[in-house]
Design a protein around this motif. Structure first.
Motif, short mmCIF file in Angstrom:
data_model
loop_
_atom_site.label_atom_id
_atom_site.label_comp_id
_atom_site.label_asym_id
_atom_site.label_seq_id
_atom_site.Cartn_x
_atom_site.Cartn_y
_atom_site.Cartn_z
N SER A 180 0.82 -1.21 0.00
CA SER A 180 0.00 0.00 0.00
C SER A 180 0.86 1.27 0.00
N ALA A 181 2.18 1.11 0.21
CA ALA A 181 3.03 2.30 0.28
C ALA A 181 3.65 2.67 -1.06
N ILE A 182 3.45 1.84 -2.09
CA ILE A 182 4.06 2.16 -3.39
C ILE A 182 3.00 2.74 -4.35
N PRO A 183 3.16 4.03 -4.72
CA PRO A 183 2.18 4.61 -5.65
C PRO A 183 2.38 4.02 -7.06
N ASP A 184 1.30 4.01 -7.84
CA ASP A 184 1.35 3.44 -9.19
C ASP A 184 2.48 4.03 -10.03
N THR A 185 2.75 5.34 -9.82
CA THR A 185 3.77 6.00 -10.64
C THR A 185 5.17 5.42 -10.41
N LEU A 186 5.40 4.89 -9.22
CA LEU A 186 6.74 4.35 -8.92
C LEU A 186 6.80 2.83 -9.01
#
Ligand code: ATP
Ligand code: MG
Length: 430
Positions: A180-186
């Motif tokens: 849950s801590a990784i945004p789609d952009t990264l």
């Protein structure tokens, strides 16, 4: 010390004669030691079962200590309060003096096939935790993917680490991805890495988490909270065993075992469309469900002990060693919505607050004392009171398991057949 076939039995009593005679008559070879009161510092893992006489002083402390290592049977003169208390503290059974051959024999029959459990870092010997341990052992022997479910704070990450440590991959990395801590952009750059020059600012080549986990285990924590893009990306890697770094055309093969954990109901999320069914089936090859702490209260005393040992060194002024019975009682009567993590926080805080070598009820948070289950007053003859207590426990287990006998037996920490016998005895129909 007494041996029964492959059993080794620890007896703690000032007057063990009657018990020894019974062992004798039911075919147990006796090997008496000089000490009737066994030294409490001996190697407990050498024993399979203990009998503690609760007419002797200090039995509570012994019970709490011994039950971490083996099932404990208490026995004593008829005394309702003591009998119930010993069960609450974690005794597996209580027998009244004078002891009867058949009852002692039945106890051994029940323990005959029970495996011993010991998994590094995991405390708790309730039947439901034994099921978790056998899941861990089974998972450690294979490379199949594992899905661990359970409420927040039940020990999902601990179980994932235990699987890795028991597996052939133990010398290789255990990588945690907090999904849950990784945004789609990264997402891609974190998971797959990138080549130097792949995009503006990429002035070095970076390995992704999948690559770091090669030959080891990758743990997807909070898998129930990931975006559809995340699901699609990892499904491919799980299926194909390979991925491509950003800016590269060359697939990289990795050998990774996947473990995922969530406190969400993924079956429901699949039905509602929030979670891909194909990914769910890929991950859910071995399923381990960790029960909430309120369904395995018998594990509370040993967890408390463990956390006292773990955190007591934080106090430099006093050496905190124990908890009062009253405070332990209060913990036993609390429902722990935050599970083991909440219990650990409570103990850690109590250690910081207390002014004595024992944690007292005053050191516990006030919300806990307000949320106690009301205690029923027991009265009448001992057998009746113990029966009532047992009936009540069985009822609530059956309610929780919605009438499923195996599940109810697991919640109660007894065998299915044992529960069926009790149901017959109490004329309960589930
Ligand atoms: N059976 C256990 N024995 C000893 N310690 C435990 C046990 N279960 C949990 N703990 C401890 O409780 C805390 C919470 O455990 P963990 O982080 O594994 O829970 P979790 O299920 O991953 O929680 P969340 O869903 O909130 O991420 C940790 O400090 C862990 O060491
Ligand atoms: Mg966690």
């Amino acid at each position: 010390m007494v041996f029964l076939k492959s059993f080794s039995v620890l007896v703690i009593s000032d007057e063990p004669k009657n018990l020894y005679e019974i062992f004798d008559s039911i075919g147990i070879t006796l090997r008496k030691t000089n000490k009737t009161k066994a030294s409490i510092s001996s190697n407990f893992s050498a024993y399979d079962i203990a009998f503690i006489d609760i007419d002797a002083d200090g039995w509570e402390k012994r019970l709490l200590e011994l039950k971490q290592y083996m099932p404990v049977i208490t026995f004593g003169k008829p005394d309702i309060e003591k009998a119930v208390k010993s069960m609450k503290l974690g005794a597996t059974d209580f027998l009244t003096k004078p002891l009867k051959n058949e009852l002692v024999k039945e106890i051994f029959e029940n323990f005959k096939d029970k495996p011993k459990v010991e998994i590094e870092g995991l405390i708790g010997k309730s039947q439901v935790m034994e099921d978790v341990y056998s899941g861990i052992r089974k998972a450690a022997l294979t490379d199949s993917n594992v899905l661990i479910t359970g409420e927040s704070g039940t020990g999902k990450e601990l179980v994932a680490r235990a699987i890795h440590k028991l597996s052939d991959r133990k010398e290789n990395p255990f990588i945690v991805i907090n999904c849950s801590a990784i945004p789609d952009t990264l997402l891609e750059s974190e998971l797959f890495g990138f080549e130097k020059g792949a995009f503006t600012g990429a002035n070095y080549t970076k390995k992704g988490l999948f690559e770091w986990a090669d030959k080891g285990t990758l743990f997807f924590d909070e898998i129930g909270d990931v975006s559809p893009l995340f699901q699609t990306k990892i499904l491919r890697v799980i299926q194909e065993g390979e991925f491509i770094r950003i800016g590269s055309g060359r697939p990289i093969r990795v050998d990774v075992r996947f473990i995922a954990a969530t406190n969400k109901d993924l079956t429901k999320a699949c039905k509602e469309g929030g979670f891909r069914e194909d990914l769910f089936y890929r991950l859910n090859v071995i399923h381990i469900e960790i029960p909430p702490l309120r369904n395995r209260k018998e594990d509370i005393p040993s967890l408390v002990d463990f956390f006292i040992k773990k955190h007591s060194s934080k106090r430099k002024d006093i050496n905190i060693k124990a908890i009062t019975e009253e405070a332990l009682d209060a913990l036993m009567n609390y429902s722990f919505p935050g599970n083991v993590r909440e219990l650990e926080n409570i103990i850690e805080r109590a250690i910081a607050f207390t002014n004595s070598v024992e944690i007292t009820i005053k050191d516990l948070p006030s919300y806990l004392l307000k949320n106690q289950h009301p205690k029923k007053i027991l009265f009448g003859p001992l057998r009746e009171a113990v029966d009532n207590f047992e009936k009540e426990l069985i009822w609530s287990a059956l309610q929780k398991s919605r009438g499923n006998i195996s599940k109810a037996a697991a919640l109660l920490g007894i065998h299915r057949q044992q529960l069926q016998r009790k149901l017959k005895q109490f004329k309960i129909s589930p």
